[in-house]
Write a protein that holds these residues in place. Sequence first.
Motif, mmCIF file in Angstrom:
data_model
loop_
_atom_site.group_PDB
_atom_site.id
_atom_site.type_symbol
_atom_site.label_atom_id
_atom_site.label_comp_id
_atom_site.label_asym_id
_atom_site.label_seq_id
_atom_site.Cartn_x
_atom_site.Cartn_y
_atom_site.Cartn_z
ATOM 1 N N ILE A 214 0.838 -1.216 0.000
ATOM 2 C CA ILE A 214 0.000 0.000 0.000
ATOM 3 C C ILE A 214 0.870 1.262 0.000
ATOM 4 O O ILE A 214 0.551 2.247 -0.684
ATOM 5 C CB ILE A 214 -0.947 0.027 1.226
ATOM 6 N N THR A 215 1.973 1.229 0.740
ATOM 7 C CA THR A 215 2.843 2.410 0.775
ATOM 8 C C THR A 215 3.448 2.656 -0.614
ATOM 9 O O THR A 215 3.576 3.804 -1.049
ATOM 10 C CB THR A 215 3.948 2.257 1.840
ATOM 11 N N ALA A 216 3.790 1.565 -1.312
ATOM 12 C CA ALA A 216 4.306 1.708 -2.679
ATOM 13 C C ALA A 216 3.238 2.333 -3.583
ATOM 14 O O ALA A 216 3.523 3.246 -4.364
ATOM 15 C CB ALA A 216 4.740 0.351 -3.224
ATOM 16 N N GLU A 217 1.997 1.889 -3.426
ATOM 17 C CA GLU A 217 0.899 2.465 -4.224
ATOM 18 C C GLU A 217 0.728 3.953 -3.927
ATOM 19 O O GLU A 217 0.475 4.763 -4.827
ATOM 20 C CB GLU A 217 -0.412 1.758 -3.859
ATOM 21 N N PHE A 218 0.847 4.285 -2.630
ATOM 22 C CA PHE A 218 0.733 5.676 -2.175
ATOM 23 C C PHE A 218 1.799 6.526 -2.867
ATOM 24 O O PHE A 218 1.513 7.615 -3.379
ATOM 25 C CB PHE A 218 0.885 5.675 -0.649
ATOM 26 N N SER A 219 3.039 6.040 -2.904
ATOM 27 C CA SER A 219 4.124 6.785 -3.560
ATOM 28 C C SER A 219 3.877 6.897 -5.061
ATOM 29 O O SER A 219 3.971 7.980 -5.645
ATOM 30 C CB SER A 219 5.460 6.066 -3.363
ATOM 31 N N LEU A 220 3.557 5.751 -5.686
ATOM 32 C CA LEU A 220 3.408 5.722 -7.147
ATOM 33 C C LEU A 220 2.213 6.549 -7.614
ATOM 34 O O LEU A 220 2.169 7.008 -8.763
ATOM 35 C CB LEU A 220 3.287 4.270 -7.633
ATOM 36 N N ASN A 221 1.252 6.771 -6.716
ATOM 37 C CA ASN A 221 0.100 7.611 -7.064
ATOM 38 C C ASN A 221 0.520 9.030 -7.465
ATOM 39 O O ASN A 221 -0.172 9.717 -8.205
ATOM 40 C CB ASN A 221 -0.889 7.655 -5.889
ATOM 41 N N LEU A 222 1.699 9.443 -6.966
ATOM 42 C CA LEU A 222 2.207 10.769 -7.331
ATOM 43 C C LEU A 222 2.472 10.844 -8.843
ATOM 44 O O LEU A 222 2.253 11.882 -9.477
ATOM 45 C CB LEU A 222 3.488 11.039 -6.528
ATOM 46 N N LEU A 223 2.928 9.720 -9.418
ATOM 47 C CA LEU A 223 3.143 9.691 -10.878
ATOM 48 C C LEU A 223 1.799 9.772 -11.601
ATOM 49 O O LEU A 223 1.648 10.511 -12.579
ATOM 50 C CB LEU A 223 3.887 8.412 -11.279
ATOM 51 N N ASP A 224 0.817 9.027 -11.087
ATOM 52 C CA ASP A 224 -0.530 9.085 -11.685
ATOM 53 C C ASP A 224 -1.086 10.499 -11.592
ATOM 54 O O ASP A 224 -1.736 10.988 -12.515
ATOM 55 C CB ASP A 224 -1.488 8.135 -10.945
ATOM 56 N N ARG A 225 -0.839 11.139 -10.446
ATOM 57 C CA ARG A 225 -1.354 12.499 -10.272
ATOM 58 C C ARG A 225 -0.733 13.451 -11.295
ATOM 59 O O ARG A 225 -1.424 14.302 -11.864
ATOM 60 C CB ARG A 225 -1.073 12.991 -8.843
ATOM 61 N N MET A 226 0.583 13.282 -11.543
ATOM 62 C CA MET A 226 1.228 14.141 -12.547
ATOM 63 C C MET A 226 0.648 13.859 -13.934
ATOM 64 O O MET A 226 0.479 14.775 -14.744
ATOM 65 C CB MET A 226 2.740 13.945 -12.520
ATOM 66 N N ASN A 227 0.326 12.586 -14.186
ATOM 67 C CA ASN A 227 -0.311 12.250 -15.477
ATOM 68 C C ASN A 227 -1.677 12.929 -15.589
ATOM 69 O O ASN A 227 -2.010 13.506 -16.617
ATOM 70 C CB ASN A 227 -0.477 10.734 -15.612
ATOM 71 N N ARG A 228 -2.426 12.893 -14.496
ATOM 72 C CA ARG A 228 -3.791 13.451 -14.521
ATOM 73 C C ARG A 228 -3.799 14.968 -14.532
ATOM 74 O O ARG A 228 -4.563 15.608 -15.240
ATOM 75 C CB ARG A 228 -4.576 12.987 -13.283
ATOM 76 N N GLU A 229 -2.937 15.557 -13.698
ATOM 77 C CA GLU A 229 -3.079 16.998 -13.444
ATOM 78 C C GLU A 229 -1.968 17.862 -14.031
ATOM 79 O O GLU A 229 -2.062 19.081 -13.991
ATOM 80 C CB GLU A 229 -3.146 17.251 -11.918
#
Length: 321
Positions: A214-229
């Motif tokens: 889950i912590t890895a997902e939490f970190s990697l979500n930052l990449l998704d956020r940059m993709n989205r926003e």
Amino acid sequence: EHLQKPDGDMGNASLRDDVFLADVLAGLSQTPKRLSSKYLYDERGSALFDQICELPEYYPTRTELAIMESNAVAITREIGPHANVVELGSGSSVKTRLLLDHLDQPRSYIPIDISEDHVLATAQQLRSEYPEIEINPIIDDFCAALENSERFPGDQVCVYFPGSTIGNFPPHDAQRLLHKISDCCGVCGGLLIGFDLQKDIAVLEAAYNDAAGITAEFSLNLLDRMNREAGANFDTGQFRHVAFYNATAERIEIFLESECDQIVRIDEIEISFEKGERIHTEYSHKYTIAGFTQMASHAGLAVRRVWSDDQSYFAIMYLEN
Ligand code: AVI
């Protein structure tokens, strides 16, 4: 509506996205590459962080709550009557309720949080549960809100800063933040703060490298956020979460590491990564009681009481000017 908004907030989402994009481009143009940990907490990141708090390896949340539960009477006695509680990054409503339930005639509760939905929903709920307490939420970055402390009550301010969030600030910034808090507390207020303690490295590293990922997902979500926003095209499969304890700096350090040589586009700008190159995303400083006491004293705050758990994993301190 008792709603306080940051000065100059035009409520313009695209303006905020521009700030995010500018910060992303600035951070990823640096060597080493870095991004502010505050950007981890978009809607999905906040939901993942709530899951982290429940993980078997992530001891801080449940340890802090247990310390609060065991010592609620002593803690609220220290704070004293008629308090105006200002909570920074209003966290788990469980801890807040413990405080409000045990305080002697608290006057007001001012939760400060950047997440509008979260803070307003909590405020509404608390208003119905505690009709005698004024609930005045502030939607803002708490660092910014502390700069505008004229928005706080004039006396009996108890700043509540749980969750070891102080640990996410590098020491110099943490001390500056404590200084600002000390200014807000005035002569008859105080600070109730929770922070994580130094301990066995295996325990620390497991807390940031959980088996469920889950912590890895939490970190990697930052990449998704940059993709989205931020109009980026990160392939999240080409990066991995890296977290380890740096014993010299007394902190967990967290990074996103590129698994290959690659070029990522962010809003027309190309950023290249070498295999093994990292983006720094978080620090989580671990203190000793003595170390924290010293940092607080440099910020003008004196320790009145300290509470901890049997294993000395976590500490809660009450400090005054
Ligand atoms: C919010 N903060 C105190 C957490 C911590 O432990 O430093 C953030 C976190 N990052 C990964 N796991 C938890």
